[in-house]
Scaffold this motif. Sequence first.
Motif, short mmCIF file in Angstrom:
data_model
loop_
_atom_site.label_atom_id
_atom_site.label_comp_id
_atom_site.label_asym_id
_atom_site.label_seq_id
_atom_site.Cartn_x
_atom_site.Cartn_y
_atom_site.Cartn_z
N TYR A 214 0.81 -1.22 0.00
CA TYR A 214 0.00 0.00 0.00
C TYR A 214 0.84 1.27 0.00
O TYR A 214 0.53 2.24 -0.71
CB TYR A 214 -0.94 -0.01 1.21
N ASP A 215 1.92 1.29 0.77
CA ASP A 215 2.73 2.50 0.84
C ASP A 215 3.32 2.85 -0.52
O ASP A 215 3.45 4.03 -0.87
CB ASP A 215 3.83 2.36 1.89
N TRP A 216 3.67 1.84 -1.31
CA TRP A 216 4.18 2.09 -2.66
C TRP A 216 3.13 2.77 -3.53
O TRP A 216 3.42 3.71 -4.26
CB TRP A 216 4.64 0.78 -3.30
N HIS A 217 1.90 2.28 -3.46
CA HIS A 217 0.83 2.85 -4.27
C HIS A 217 0.57 4.31 -3.93
O HIS A 217 0.36 5.15 -4.81
CB HIS A 217 -0.46 2.05 -4.09
N VAL A 218 0.58 4.62 -2.63
CA VAL A 218 0.35 6.00 -2.21
C VAL A 218 1.48 6.90 -2.71
O VAL A 218 1.25 8.02 -3.20
CB VAL A 218 0.22 6.09 -0.68
N LEU A 219 2.70 6.42 -2.62
CA LEU A 219 3.84 7.18 -3.14
C LEU A 219 3.73 7.38 -4.65
O LEU A 219 4.01 8.46 -5.17
CB LEU A 219 5.14 6.47 -2.79
N ASN A 220 3.26 6.37 -5.35
CA ASN A 220 3.12 6.43 -6.81
C ASN A 220 2.11 7.48 -7.26
O ASN A 220 2.21 8.02 -8.37
CB ASN A 220 2.74 5.06 -7.36
N LEU A 221 1.14 7.79 -6.41
CA LEU A 221 0.15 8.83 -6.77
C LEU A 221 0.81 10.17 -7.04
O LEU A 221 0.28 11.00 -7.79
CB LEU A 221 -0.88 8.98 -5.65
N ARG A 222 1.98 10.39 -6.48
CA ARG A 222 2.68 11.67 -6.66
C ARG A 222 3.18 11.85 -8.09
O ARG A 222 3.55 12.95 -8.49
CB ARG A 222 3.83 11.76 -5.66
N ASN A 223 3.19 10.78 -8.87
CA ASN A 223 3.57 10.88 -10.27
C ASN A 223 2.45 11.43 -11.14
O ASN A 223 2.66 11.67 -12.35
CB ASN A 223 3.98 9.51 -10.82
N TYR A 224 1.27 11.64 -10.55
CA TYR A 224 0.10 12.02 -11.34
C TYR A 224 -0.55 13.30 -10.81
O TYR A 224 -1.76 13.50 -10.97
CB TYR A 224 -0.93 10.87 -11.34
N LEU A 225 0.23 14.17 -10.22
CA LEU A 225 -0.32 15.39 -9.62
C LEU A 225 -0.86 16.36 -10.66
O LEU A 225 -1.62 17.27 -10.32
CB LEU A 225 0.77 16.09 -8.79
N SER A 226 -0.52 16.18 -11.91
CA SER A 226 -1.02 17.08 -12.96
C SER A 226 -2.45 16.77 -13.37
O SER A 226 -3.10 17.59 -14.03
CB SER A 226 -0.12 17.01 -14.20
N LEU A 227 -2.97 15.62 -12.96
CA LEU A 227 -4.35 15.27 -13.30
C LEU A 227 -5.32 16.22 -12.62
O LEU A 227 -5.18 16.54 -11.45
CB LEU A 227 -4.64 13.83 -12.90
N ALA A 228 -6.32 16.69 -13.37
CA ALA A 228 -7.26 17.67 -12.83
C ALA A 228 -8.61 17.54 -13.51
O ALA A 228 -8.77 16.84 -14.51
CB ALA A 228 -6.70 19.09 -13.03
N GLN A 229 -9.59 18.27 -12.97
CA GLN A 229 -10.93 18.26 -13.55
C GLN A 229 -11.05 19.21 -14.74
O GLN A 229 -11.71 18.90 -15.73
CB GLN A 229 -11.95 18.69 -12.47
N ASP A 230 -10.45 20.38 -14.62
CA ASP A 230 -10.67 21.45 -15.60
C ASP A 230 -9.54 21.51 -16.61
O ASP A 230 -8.38 21.74 -16.27
CB ASP A 230 -10.77 22.81 -14.89
N GLY A 231 -9.89 21.28 -17.85
CA GLY A 231 -8.92 21.39 -18.93
C GLY A 231 -9.06 22.73 -19.64
O GLY A 231 -10.05 23.45 -19.48
N LYS A 232 -8.06 23.08 -20.42
CA LYS A 232 -8.11 24.33 -21.18
C LYS A 232 -9.01 24.17 -22.40
O LYS A 232 -8.90 23.20 -23.14
CB LYS A 232 -6.70 24.74 -21.61
N ALA A 233 -9.88 25.16 -22.60
CA ALA A 233 -10.76 25.14 -23.78
C ALA A 233 -10.00 25.52 -25.03
O ALA A 233 -10.31 25.06 -26.13
CB ALA A 233 -11.95 26.07 -23.57
N SER A 234 -8.99 26.39 -24.88
CA SER A 234 -8.21 26.81 -26.03
C SER A 234 -6.89 27.41 -25.55
O SER A 234 -6.77 27.81 -24.38
CB SER A 234 -8.96 27.84 -26.87
N VAL A 235 -5.92 27.47 -26.42
CA VAL A 235 -4.64 28.11 -26.12
C VAL A 235 -4.25 28.98 -27.33
O VAL A 235 -4.53 28.62 -28.48
CB VAL A 235 -3.53 27.08 -25.84
#
Length: 375
Positions: A214-235
Amino acid sequence: MKQFSVSTLSRAIAGICLIAFAHHASACTAVNVSAKDGAVIAGRTMEWAYDMQWTLKSVPVGSAVPLTAPSKLKLAGTELKSKFAFIAVMPAILKGADAFLEGQNSAGLGMSGNFLPGFTEYQAVTAGDKDYVSILNLGRFVLGMFDSVKALRAELPKYKVWFDPAEVSCLPTPPWLHFVFTDRSGDSIVVEFVKGQMVISDNVAQVLTNSPTYDWHVLNLRNYLSLAQDGKASVPYRGGNVTALGQGGALLGLPGDYQPSSRFVRAAYLRHLATTPANASEASQLAVHVLNNVDIPVGVVSSKEGGQTVSDYTQWVMIKDLTNNRVMIANDKNRANYVTLDLNQIFSAKESFSTLIDALPYQPNDATSRFKASK
């Protein structure tokens, strides 16, 4: 206690069975969901490649709870009487023992056992020990005797949890297990057995899959901190705009395969990013949505065994309403049709019953009559 080797198992009575099934049953996922009104839901999937004769059993209060040591030590056993009624799932293919891997008791304590191959090493019972329980009876012990995670966190470390393959005539797979326990307050822990020690972790992610620990899995979550709900509509791009083709871009990189690490990340982030449900009904549906994202159809995950192709697949799903003592169950042939059980009524009957999960009365709801023209 040394970790079981192939050579050791081959000398045990159960050796042939242990080796034959060693590569399967490693795709289970559990998730907890809490609602705004305080309701707590604990759901899980069970994946396997073979028919395990999964059986749902109701165990009334006052039932026997055996606490034994390995027979070769000749230590005295103890038989307790359960303080709580519970309903649980076991593989009936394992004869002579009700090895519960999933369940919920009348106090609102839920349990899910997932496989942890390659990392599990149970505790060694010695002649001087007085408190011990077989891993095959751990589920019965916890569900029958404890009303909360707080009590379990305090008392379980006093016991040695052991397994001896020589005492099982034909076990379908080595019981390399770790458990998630959750109560109706939302408190949740993960219990593992690593290097011969019991390891208890707060279930901060509210998710459990399989190997690694379990501790490995929790640590691995830190590789995905860029995941979010709101994406950019345009750039902006060279004086113009590049617009998104659709929503969901902020979740680019969310792993979609069925490895335990990927399922852990997927379930944890979907649960975290989803809108908090208002009540138990909505929380149950959210748990279903999350678990649908780790559902494995037959044939998608397969391997070759002795020239035969075998496939892990989602054999059943259970959603436990720990607040209201209700469960929802669906098997692989009825994934869109959950059976609901009111545990308060079952527990009040104070009787033991069992049924195959595949034999539950799954009834699809046909609403055609509502659209027929009236005469």
